[in-house]
Structure formats: structure tokens, C-alpha cells
Scaffold this motif. Structure first.
Motif, PDB file in Angstrom:
ATOM      1  N   ALA A   1       1.014  -1.294   0.239  1.00  0.00           N
ATOM      2  CA  ALA A   1       0.200   0.510  -0.062  1.00  0.00           C
ATOM      3  C   ALA A   1       0.977   1.415  -0.983  1.00  0.00           C
ATOM      4  O   ALA A   1       0.483   2.316  -0.892  1.00  0.00           O
ATOM      5  N   ILE A   2       1.833   1.288   0.977  1.00  0.00           N
ATOM      6  CA  ILE A   2       2.400   2.168   1.022  1.00  0.00           C
ATOM      7  C   ILE A   2       3.687   2.111  -0.909  1.00  0.00           C
ATOM      8  O   ILE A   2       3.696   3.724  -1.143  1.00  0.00           O
ATOM      9  N   CYS A   3       4.156   1.681  -1.358  1.00  0.00           N
ATOM     10  CA  CYS A   3       4.705   1.594  -2.265  1.00  0.00           C
ATOM     11  C   CYS A   3       3.771   2.102  -3.675  1.00  0.00           C
ATOM     12  O   CYS A   3       3.669   3.456  -4.197  1.00  0.00           O
TER      13      CYS A   3
ATOM     14  N   ARG B   1       2.125   7.660  -6.271  1.00  0.00           N
ATOM     15  CA  ARG B   1       0.943   9.227  -6.328  1.00  0.00           C
ATOM     16  C   ARG B   1       1.126  10.733  -5.103  1.00  0.00           C
ATOM     17  O   ARG B   1       1.194  11.012  -5.970  1.00  0.00           O
ATOM     18  N   ASP B   2       1.449  10.165  -5.087  1.00  0.00           N
ATOM     19  CA  ASP B   2       2.162  11.572  -3.493  1.00  0.00           C
ATOM     20  C   ASP B   2       3.243  10.947  -2.737  1.00  0.00           C
ATOM     21  O   ASP B   2       3.165  10.186  -1.424  1.00  0.00           O
ATOM     22  N   PRO B   3       5.290  10.986  -3.543  1.00  0.00           N
ATOM     23  CA  PRO B   3       5.656  10.390  -1.736  1.00  0.00           C
ATOM     24  C   PRO B   3       5.847  11.381  -1.165  1.00  0.00           C
ATOM     25  O   PRO B   3       6.671  10.445   0.011  1.00  0.00           O
ATOM     26  N   GLU B   4       5.535  12.441  -0.646  1.00  0.00           N
ATOM     27  CA  GLU B   4       5.686  12.690   0.849  1.00  0.00           C
ATOM     28  C   GLU B   4       5.001  12.297   1.655  1.00  0.00           C
ATOM     29  O   GLU B   4       5.270  11.701   2.637  1.00  0.00           O
ATOM     30  N   ARG B   5       3.831  11.820   1.456  1.00  0.00           N
ATOM     31  CA  ARG B   5       2.970  11.528   2.083  1.00  0.00           C
ATOM     32  C   ARG B   5       3.096   9.962   2.089  1.00  0.00           C
ATOM     33  O   ARG B   5       3.094   9.275   3.115  1.00  0.00           O
ATOM     34  N   ALA B   6       4.162   9.152   1.365  1.00  0.00           N
ATOM     35  CA  ALA B   6       4.375   7.972   1.328  1.00  0.00           C
ATOM     36  C   ALA B   6       5.569   8.104   1.679  1.00  0.00           C
ATOM     37  O   ALA B   6       5.414   7.015   3.213  1.00  0.00           O
ATOM     38  N   ALA B   7       6.203   8.420   2.240  1.00  0.00           N
ATOM     39  CA  ALA B   7       7.645   8.940   3.041  1.00  0.00           C
ATOM     40  C   ALA B   7       7.231   8.744   4.446  1.00  0.00           C
ATOM     41  O   ALA B   7       7.777   8.262   5.230  1.00  0.00           O
ATOM     42  N   ALA B   8       6.582   9.067   4.888  1.00  0.00           N
ATOM     43  CA  ALA B   8       5.878   9.775   6.378  1.00  0.00           C
ATOM     44  C   ALA B   8       5.158   8.252   6.332  1.00  0.00           C
ATOM     45  O   ALA B   8       5.532   8.007   7.764  1.00  0.00           O
TER      46      ALA B   8
END
Length: 76
Positions: free
Chosen positions: A40-42, A47-54
Motif C-alpha cells: 500500500a505504501i509502494c 501518487r504522493d511521495p511525501e505522504r508515502a515517506a511519512a
């Protein structure tokens, strides 16, 4: 894409690889649950690298509290 964006993407990719390695060695019951969260994170990273990083940071923190499985001697 600016050079600074590329550096952030490389950091995210490095952290995703780290998470993958850590999920791979978990016991089967934990592995399935964590693998779904990792995927799910991948997907979010596309779409949203910043939210994924968090979310990835929180995921890696939660993995610190998860018992590790046996390391694969072949590194697979």
C-alpha cells in the motif's frame, strides 16, 4: 523533474528497499500482514511521495517492534 526531486525519490526508494528486506525475513503470520501494508505504501509512493515517506517512516518504526524471523543464509 528538478535535481532536488530526484534526490528525494532516491531516498524514498532506498527506504522502500530497506523495508522490503525487513519484511522478507519476518515470520509468516507477520510477513503477510506487513507485506500488504508495504505494498500500500509502494502504491501511494507513485501518487504522493511525501505522504508515502511519512507512512513508510511509521511502518519502519512499527517493524522495530516486530519480532524478526530467521535470516535467510542465501540472502534471498
Amino acid at each position: 523533474m528538478a535535481a532536488d526531486d530526484r534526490l528525494e525519490d532516491d531516498e524514498l526508494a532506498r527506504r522502500l528497499r530497506e523495508a522490503h528486506r525487513r519484511v522478507r525475513v519476518l515470520p509468516p503470520a507477520e510477513k503477510a500482514r506487513c507485506a500488504r501494508r508495504y505494498l500500500a505504501i509502494c502504491d501511494l509512493a507513485k501518487r504522493d511521495p511525501e505522504r508515502a515517506a511519512a507512512r513508510l517512516e511509521a511502518f519502519l518504526t512499527s517493524l522495530d517492534d516486530t519480532p524478526r524471523g530467521k535470516e535467510n543464509p542465501l540472502g534471498n
